[in-house]
Motif scaffolding. Structure first.
Motif, PDB file in Angstrom:
ATOM      1  N   LEU A 483       0.824  -1.210   0.000  1.00 19.55           N
ATOM      2  CA  LEU A 483       0.000   0.000   0.000  1.00 19.55           C
ATOM      3  C   LEU A 483       0.861   1.265   0.000  1.00 19.55           C
ATOM      4  CD1 LEU A 483      -2.835  -1.021   2.510  1.00 19.55           C
ATOM      5  CD2 LEU A 483      -2.993  -0.825   0.014  1.00 19.55           C
ATOM      6  N   LEU A 484       2.111   1.117   0.470  1.00 20.02           N
ATOM      7  CA  LEU A 484       3.052   2.235   0.409  1.00 20.02           C
ATOM      8  C   LEU A 484       3.186   2.760  -1.017  1.00 20.02           C
ATOM      9  CD1 LEU A 484       5.514   3.924   1.574  1.00 20.02           C
ATOM     10  CD2 LEU A 484       6.924   1.955   0.946  1.00 20.02           C
ATOM     11  N   PHE A 485       3.114   1.862  -1.989  1.00 20.78           N
ATOM     12  CA  PHE A 485       3.324   2.234  -3.387  1.00 20.78           C
ATOM     13  C   PHE A 485       2.048   2.723  -4.071  1.00 20.78           C
ATOM     14  CE2 PHE A 485       6.208  -1.302  -2.311  1.00 20.78           C
ATOM     15  CZ  PHE A 485       7.417  -0.649  -2.436  1.00 20.78           C
ATOM     16  N   THR A 486       0.930   2.642  -3.385  1.00 20.69           N
ATOM     17  CA  THR A 486      -0.325   3.108  -3.983  1.00 20.69           C
ATOM     18  C   THR A 486      -0.667   4.531  -3.556  1.00 20.69           C
ATOM     19  OG1 THR A 486      -1.718   2.227  -2.204  1.00 20.69           O
ATOM     20  CG2 THR A 486      -1.175   0.738  -4.019  1.00 20.69           C
ATOM     21  N   GLN A 487       0.183   5.143  -2.753  1.00 20.37           N
ATOM     22  CA  GLN A 487       0.004   6.560  -2.456  1.00 20.37           C
ATOM     23  C   GLN A 487       0.280   7.377  -3.717  1.00 20.37           C
ATOM     24  OE1 GLN A 487       1.653   7.555   1.793  1.00 20.37           O
ATOM     25  NE2 GLN A 487       3.060   6.103   0.849  1.00 20.37           N
ATOM     26  N   CYS A 489       2.528   9.451  -4.102  1.00 18.88           N
ATOM     27  CA  CYS A 489       3.979   9.487  -4.308  1.00 18.88           C
ATOM     28  C   CYS A 489       4.552   8.087  -4.483  1.00 18.88           C
ATOM     29  CB  CYS A 489       4.675  10.179  -3.142  1.00 18.88           C
ATOM     30  SG  CYS A 489       4.523   9.272  -1.577  1.00 18.88           S
ATOM     31  N   GLY A 490       3.679   7.092  -4.649  1.00 19.31           N
ATOM     32  CA  GLY A 490       4.118   5.703  -4.681  1.00 19.31           C
ATOM     33  C   GLY A 490       5.110   5.379  -5.777  1.00 19.31           C
ATOM     34  N   ASN A 491       4.995   6.028  -6.925  1.00 20.54           N
ATOM     35  CA  ASN A 491       5.914   5.764  -8.036  1.00 20.54           C
ATOM     36  C   ASN A 491       7.363   6.064  -7.652  1.00 20.54           C
ATOM     37  OD1 ASN A 491       6.591   5.137 -10.812  1.00 20.54           O
ATOM     38  ND2 ASN A 491       6.843   7.337 -11.120  1.00 20.54           N
ATOM     39  N   TYR A 492       7.556   7.063  -6.825  1.00 16.79           N
ATOM     40  CA  TYR A 492       8.914   7.403  -6.386  1.00 16.79           C
ATOM     41  C   TYR A 492       9.501   6.303  -5.501  1.00 16.79           C
ATOM     42  CZ  TYR A 492       7.223  11.992  -7.907  1.00 16.79           C
ATOM     43  OH  TYR A 492       6.684  13.032  -8.638  1.00 16.79           O
ATOM     44  N   PHE A 493       8.659   5.682  -4.681  1.00 14.65           N
ATOM     45  CA  PHE A 493       9.131   4.570  -3.857  1.00 14.65           C
ATOM     46  C   PHE A 493       9.409   3.329  -4.714  1.00 14.65           C
ATOM     47  CE2 PHE A 493       7.184   7.155  -0.523  1.00 14.65           C
ATOM     48  CZ  PHE A 493       8.120   7.045   0.491  1.00 14.65           C
ATOM     49  N   VAL A 494       8.627   3.134  -5.767  1.00 16.52           N
ATOM     50  CA  VAL A 494       8.908   2.033  -6.695  1.00 16.52           C
ATOM     51  C   VAL A 494      10.291   2.209  -7.306  1.00 16.52           C
ATOM     52  CG1 VAL A 494       8.257   0.973  -8.892  1.00 16.52           C
ATOM     53  CG2 VAL A 494       6.499   1.527  -7.215  1.00 16.52           C
ATOM     54  N   MET A 495      10.615   3.429  -7.739  1.00 14.92           N
ATOM     55  CA  MET A 495      11.933   3.699  -8.315  1.00 14.92           C
ATOM     56  C   MET A 495      13.028   3.488  -7.276  1.00 14.92           C
ATOM     57  SD  MET A 495      11.478   6.923 -10.936  1.00 14.92           S
ATOM     58  CE  MET A 495      10.484   7.975  -9.889  1.00 14.92           C
ATOM     59  N   MET A 496      12.762   3.889  -6.034  1.00 13.51           N
ATOM     60  CA  MET A 496      13.744   3.715  -4.972  1.00 13.51           C
ATOM     61  C   MET A 496      14.047   2.235  -4.753  1.00 13.51           C
ATOM     62  SD  MET A 496      13.358   4.500  -0.891  1.00 13.51           S
ATOM     63  CE  MET A 496      13.150   6.270  -1.036  1.00 13.51           C
ATOM     64  N   PHE A 497      13.002   1.419  -4.619  1.00 14.02           N
ATOM     65  CA  PHE A 497      13.193  -0.012  -4.401  1.00 14.02           C
ATOM     66  C   PHE A 497      13.858  -0.663  -5.605  1.00 14.02           C
ATOM     67  CE2 PHE A 497      10.775   0.515  -0.677  1.00 14.02           C
ATOM     68  CZ  PHE A 497      10.729  -0.674   0.026  1.00 14.02           C
ATOM     69  N   ASP A 498      13.451  -0.259  -6.795  1.00 14.21           N
ATOM     70  CA  ASP A 498      13.989  -0.853  -8.021  1.00 14.21           C
ATOM     71  C   ASP A 498      15.478  -0.567  -8.168  1.00 14.21           C
ATOM     72  OD1 ASP A 498      13.983  -2.215 -10.462  1.00 14.21           O
ATOM     73  OD2 ASP A 498      13.548  -0.404 -11.584  1.00 14.21           O
ATOM     74  N   ASP A 499      15.877   0.642  -7.829  1.00 18.27           N
ATOM     75  CA  ASP A 499      17.274   1.053  -8.032  1.00 18.27           C
ATOM     76  C   ASP A 499      18.214   0.594  -6.928  1.00 18.27           C
ATOM     77  OD1 ASP A 499      16.603   2.331 -10.386  1.00 18.27           O
ATOM     78  OD2 ASP A 499      16.312   4.291  -9.444  1.00 18.27           O
ATOM     79  N   TYR A 500      17.711   0.464  -5.696  1.00 13.86           N
ATOM     80  CA  TYR A 500      18.640   0.290  -4.580  1.00 13.86           C
ATOM     81  C   TYR A 500      18.375  -0.894  -3.663  1.00 13.86           C
ATOM     82  CZ  TYR A 500      20.017   4.973  -5.974  1.00 13.86           C
ATOM     83  OH  TYR A 500      20.448   6.047  -6.710  1.00 13.86           O
ATOM     84  N   SER A 501      17.149  -1.399  -3.586  1.00 11.17           N
ATOM     85  CA  SER A 501      16.876  -2.447  -2.599  1.00 11.17           C
ATOM     86  C   SER A 501      17.428  -3.806  -3.001  1.00 11.17           C
ATOM     87  CB  SER A 501      15.363  -2.572  -2.358  1.00 11.17           C
ATOM     88  OG  SER A 501      14.725  -3.131  -3.492  1.00 11.17           O
ATOM     89  N   ALA A 502      17.659  -4.020  -4.286  1.00 13.97           N
ATOM     90  CA  ALA A 502      18.080  -5.341  -4.755  1.00 13.97           C
ATOM     91  C   ALA A 502      19.490  -5.363  -5.323  1.00 13.97           C
ATOM     92  CB  ALA A 502      17.092  -5.853  -5.811  1.00 13.97           C
TER      93      ALA A 502
END
Length: 661
Positions: A483-487, A489-502
């Motif tokens: 649900l964090l990503f459905t806010q 501003c959720g798209n910005y968190f998607v980019m954050m996870f995509d670029d750095y979490s993995a």
């Protein structure tokens, strides 16, 4: 003590785990039994569909074409193939063989190699969970667009109006950009502005997690049935798009720009880093899903051939997707450039009529008919006289036009979507495209979830006995955190996870994997085990690839990634509503802290497991010393006797005492 080979089908799964002398003086650890009723593939085709479905994902469609175009076209392809052969396939083969030999998920495999390395498997599970969180949001976006594709005209073909006035934000940008940022995401101007939850995306996310849960309900037995469609359907769609795309005006120009070689890129270290990273993620190394899927294979399965076959299919899919993308984008770009030329020629005609242009600069083409002017003729004239003509004439460059919005979500939800809206029967092609994205994502999600569930159920008997409940619980937790990503501003968190979490955690995981197999367990031993499985011994070149080439390459990639993170402050692409355009913004301090926490949390299991294993060894050693001390006090003699006391001497003393009595 001599190390024992990997387990075979005849081994008693309830026995203690053999000693693994990965470290000097390490004692044997008690193993854990393999699940008594471990599932298996019904056929080889099922295994291939699962393995290909996992490795071939959204990155093949929107990441590889972008990298290929930006980094030298044909030259990047050659570099990619080179790294695939010397790094990607050997590491892919390593994971396939380890899973097939040990018949466990990632936790069990690395715990078998050495209990001190069990944290590698747990880190893989954590990274898989992070990826699953944001990856399913992309499926939710695809569902949203799929649902909006069943109407004519498509809602992103034209700008909406308020009364008789076109919405300002849409007029400044484009209908597809406006629909993506405002109607689909309703995005904020920065990551600092959270905004409310997006109800449409929230419902689509719930639907996406429900589909994943139903597909994983009975493990590989249920997911593979879905994969018969989800793994094959994307290829049907790609071939349909390729045939249709090649018939479009501008397709050949797009493909030629795509594959035009720029050999000078080989001197750029960042290009090597990007190529290695793409190989790394394209094959799905480090996730644990490859190990999990191969663990269901029979022991005599030819995993060496599988490594080359799956890698070849993966590369073929990337090239096929690249052809499709740039054929369609070439058509879209040429249309834009033709409009640009016509507009500029009209302005030039007006300048000539007003007498503002010197007669020596008159173009050789027929400027009285703007629609008939060829792009090449205009470009040649503009290069010579464009800067000398008053007004706002522009270059109208085809390659620059193609570079706009060709990466990630910008490619799928803006550029490609806009191109499809220009095709006849656009709703049909749009529905087909987003259904393809949905299926590509689903097959990857099944593999990602298997990389979480299989190791945990192999490791913990309680979870194995309640696997259905674990699957449902994992999906519920995934949805709630998602649900964090459905806010807004959720798209910005998607980019954050995509670029750095993995990225960084997975590279570290693969470094440990390669080191543990090639140096701790021993590359020669590992090849012996593979020979016992397959009946023939793979080439000795794998020994040197694993021990030196792959390990050094992964360490180099790790170093380049860390240096880049520290040299360049992390940024993200934001949408400015007032300007109606994208802009790069730096992550605020709290977001950088979140990035650091994600990376640390993903890597924490490795040192924790190492410390736990070391403390456990010391505790067991202390217990043994205590037991030795207890057994040493056996009589009242002043002599201090230990386990090393000569047993015959003790026997003589006992006999003498008996005779005297």
């Amino acid at each position: 003590m001599e190390k024992q080979p990997l387990p075979t089908d005849d081994d008693n799964i309830g026995t203690l785990e053999p000693e693994i002398n990965g470290y000097a003086g390490e004692e044997s650890q008690q193993g854990f039994p393999e699940p008594a009723a471990r599932a298996g593939w019904n056929s080889k085709i099922e295994y291939f569909l699962a393995q290909v479905g996992f490795s071939v994902g959204l990155g093949n469609v929107w990441r590889f074409p972008y990298l290929c175009h930006q980094n030298g076209g044909g030259a990047f392809l050659f570099l990619y193939v080179l790294l695939m052969l010397v790094v990607g396939i050997p590491l892919f083969f390593l994971e396939l063989a380890a899973g097939q030999a040990i018949r466990q998920g990632s936790i069990g495999v690395w715990k078998y190699i050495s209990p001190k390395l069990a944290g590698i498997g747990y880190s893989s599970c954590v990274v898989c969970f992070f990826v699953a969180l944001y990856y399913n949001v992309i499926l939710a976006w695809s569902l949203f667009y799929l649902g909006n594709s069943f109407q004519y005209p498509l809602p992103w073909e034209h700008c909406p109006t308020l009364g008789n006035v076109t919405v300002k934000e849409c007029k400044k940008s484009s209908p597809t950009s406006y629909f993506w940022y405002r109607q689909a995401l309703d995005i904020t101007d920065s990551i600092d502005e959270t905004g409310s939850f997006n109800p449409y995306i929230t419902c689509c996310l719930l639907a996406a997690w429900t589909i994943v849960c139903l597909g994983m309900f009975k493990g590989i037995k249920s997911s593979v049935k879905v994969m018969y469609f989800s793994s094959i359907f994307p290829y049907v769609v790609l071939f349909c798009f390729l045939v249709r795309g090649l018939l479009l005006d501008g397709a050949l120009e797009g493909i030629s720009y795509m594959f035009y070689p720029k050999l000078e890129i080989w001197a750029d270290v960042q290009v090597w880093r990007q190529a290695a990273t793409q190989v790394f993620f394209a094959l799905g190394l480090g996730f644990g899903s490859i190990i999990a899927y191969s663990s269901y294979n029979p022991k005599n399965n030819n995993c060496h051939r599988d490594a080359f076959t799956v890698s070849a299919i993966n590369f073929f899919t990337s090239v096929l997707a690249t052809l499709v993308v740039f054929a369609v984008l070439g058509f879209h770009a040429k249309g834009k450039v033709v409009e640009c030329v016509a507009s500029n020629v009209k302005e030039l005609t007006e300048q000539l009529r007003m007498g503002y242009v010197d007669t020596n600069m008159l173009p050789g083409f027929n400027y009285s008919d703007p629609s008939s002017v060829a792009i090449e003729d205009y470009s040649a004239w503009f290069k010579q006289y464009g800067n000398k003509v008053p007004g706002n004439l522009t270059e109208c460059d085809l390659e620059k036009e193609m570079q706009k919005g060709v990466e990630g979500t910008g490619l799928a939800f803006i550029a490609f979507t806009e191109a499809m809206s220009l095709l006849p029967a656009s709703p049909f092609w749009s529905a087909l495209f987003f259904l393809m994205l949905l299926n590509l994502g689903l097959s990857t999600m099944f593999g990602t979830m298997e990389g979480i569930l299989a190791p945990l159920t192999d490791r913990f008997k309680t979870l194995a006995n309640n696997k259905i409940k674990l699957t449902i619980f994992s999906c519920i937790i995934g949805f709630l955190i998602g649900l964090l990503f459905t806010q807004r501003c959720g798209n910005y968190f998607v980019m954050m996870f995509d670029d750095y979490s993995a990225t960084l955690p997975l590279i570290i995981v693969v470094v440990f994997e390669t080191f543990s197999v090639s140096w701790l367990y021993g590359a020669d031993r590992f090849l012996d085990d593979i020979e016992a499985m397959l009946g023939w011994r793979p080439s000795v070149i794998y020994k040197y690839l694993w021990k030196y080439i792959c390990l050094l390459a992964m360490l180099g990639l790790l170093g380049a990634t860390i240096i880049r993170m520290f040299i360049t402050r992390p940024t993200y692409m934001a949408w400015n509503q007032e300007k109606a355009s994208e802009e790069h913004l730096e992550y605020p301090g709290w977001a950088l802290a979140v990035l650091a926490i994600l990376i640390i949390f993903a890597m924490m299991p490795v040192p924790v497991a190492l410390i736990h294993a070391v403390l456990q060894d010391r505790l067991q050693q202390t217990q043994r010393e205590t037991e030795i001390g207890q057994y040493s006090i056996v009589n009242t003699d002043d002599r201090c006797e230990t386990l090393m006391t000569d047993m015959s001497e003790l026997g003589q003393r006992s006999g003498a005492a008996a005779s005297s009595s």
